[in-house]
Design a protein around this motif. Structure first.
Motif, PDB file in Angstrom:
ATOM      1  N   ARG A   1       0.809  -1.271  -0.072  1.00 34.17           N
ATOM      2  CA  ARG A   1       0.043  -0.148  -0.086  1.00 34.17           C
ATOM      3  C   ARG A   1       0.815   1.252  -0.080  1.00 34.17           C
ATOM      4  NH1 ARG A   1      -5.765   0.727   1.890  1.00 34.17           N
ATOM      5  NH2 ARG A   1      -6.290   2.548   1.397  1.00 34.17           N
ATOM      6  N   SER A   2       1.872   1.342   0.856  1.00 35.38           N
ATOM      7  CA  SER A   2       2.731   2.778   1.016  1.00 35.38           C
ATOM      8  C   SER A   2       3.217   2.891  -0.290  1.00 35.38           C
ATOM      9  CB  SER A   2       3.481   2.600   2.127  1.00 35.38           C
ATOM     10  OG  SER A   2       4.387   1.551   2.244  1.00 35.38           O
ATOM     11  N   SER A   3       4.012   1.686  -1.032  1.00 31.28           N
ATOM     12  CA  SER A   3       4.621   1.926  -2.092  1.00 31.28           C
ATOM     13  C   SER A   3       3.890   2.339  -3.161  1.00 31.28           C
ATOM     14  CB  SER A   3       5.578   0.738  -2.509  1.00 31.28           C
ATOM     15  OG  SER A   3       4.630  -0.309  -3.004  1.00 31.28           O
TER      16      SER A   3
ATOM     17  N   ALA B   1       5.253   2.739  -9.469  1.00 37.10           N
ATOM     18  CA  ALA B   1       5.201   1.270  -9.010  1.00 37.10           C
ATOM     19  C   ALA B   1       3.702   0.588  -9.171  1.00 37.10           C
ATOM     20  CB  ALA B   1       5.218   1.585  -7.423  1.00 37.10           C
ATOM     21  N   LEU B   2       2.817   1.292  -8.961  1.00 37.25           N
ATOM     22  CA  LEU B   2       1.502   0.933  -9.359  1.00 37.25           C
ATOM     23  C   LEU B   2       1.394   0.422 -10.679  1.00 37.25           C
ATOM     24  CD1 LEU B   2      -1.416   0.135  -8.518  1.00 37.25           C
ATOM     25  CD2 LEU B   2      -2.150   2.873  -8.906  1.00 37.25           C
TER      26      LEU B   2
ATOM     27  N   SER C   1      -2.200  -4.741   1.398  1.00 39.74           N
ATOM     28  CA  SER C   1      -1.679  -5.570   0.280  1.00 39.74           C
ATOM     29  C   SER C   1      -2.706  -5.466  -0.980  1.00 39.74           C
ATOM     30  CB  SER C   1      -1.620  -7.065   0.543  1.00 39.74           C
ATOM     31  OG  SER C   1      -0.572  -7.284   1.590  1.00 39.74           O
ATOM     32  N   LEU C   2      -1.983  -4.999  -1.943  1.00 35.71           N
ATOM     33  CA  LEU C   2      -2.714  -4.649  -3.363  1.00 35.71           C
ATOM     34  C   LEU C   2      -3.332  -6.137  -3.720  1.00 35.71           C
ATOM     35  CD1 LEU C   2      -4.029  -2.656  -5.432  1.00 35.71           C
ATOM     36  CD2 LEU C   2      -1.832  -2.975  -6.555  1.00 35.71           C
TER      37      LEU C   2
END
Length: 152
Positions: A71-73, A80-81, A111-112
């Motif tokens: 999530r944070s990244s 990154a996404l 967590s994606l």
């Protein structure tokens, strides 16, 4: 099962802190049925912890894919996404096939994750149970309307 205290104590023991059942009657426990062609796009859960109990598996697909603790990244780095969505970071992605009777405990809030497209005539059926570290976890009105078609 969701109201069964030993399961609540088990989740608390696994995550290492007290957890509470959702205070929101619409999202506390839901059943998901994915037919051929259905999928669930990448997202983060509102609840901190989720149990997914797989009840029926499709002929193909219906895999739970997730990127642990992402999530944070992805919130801080659009590249990154994009890389995850475009499949450039397969080494970060984990996959759990749908196996009936399997109970998956994961932190969908951090967590994606997604469910890959289902193929075949047999649907993917799973129950989702929501837990939080605070006792008053509820959906906001927008999310309740979006997913359940009502605000209350």
């Amino acid at each position: 099962m969701y109201a069964w205290d030993p399961l609540l104590h088990f989740v608390s023991a696994v995550v290492g802190q007290p957890v509470y059942r959702s205070a929101d009657p619409l999202r506390a426990m839901t059943v998901h049925v994915h037919y051929g062609g259905d999928e669930q796009d990448r997202h983060f859960d509102v609840s901190e912890y989720t149990i997914v109990l797989h009840l029926l598996a499709p002929e193909e697909g219906g895999v739970l894919e997730y990127v642990p603790r992402s999530r944070s990244s992805v919130e801080q780095d659009e590249e990154a996404l994009r890389g995850i969505v475009e499949g450039k970071h397969q080494q970060l992605t984990r996959a759990l096939p749908t196996v009936p009777g399997t109970l998956v405990l994961h932190s969908g809030h951090s967590s994606l994750h997604r469910v890959t497209p289902v193929h075949g005539t047999t649907p993917r059926i799973s129950a989702t149970l929501s837990y939080n570290s605070a006792p008053d976890g509820r959906l906001n009105e927008y999310t309740r309307q979006l997913y359940f078609g009502r605000k209350r």
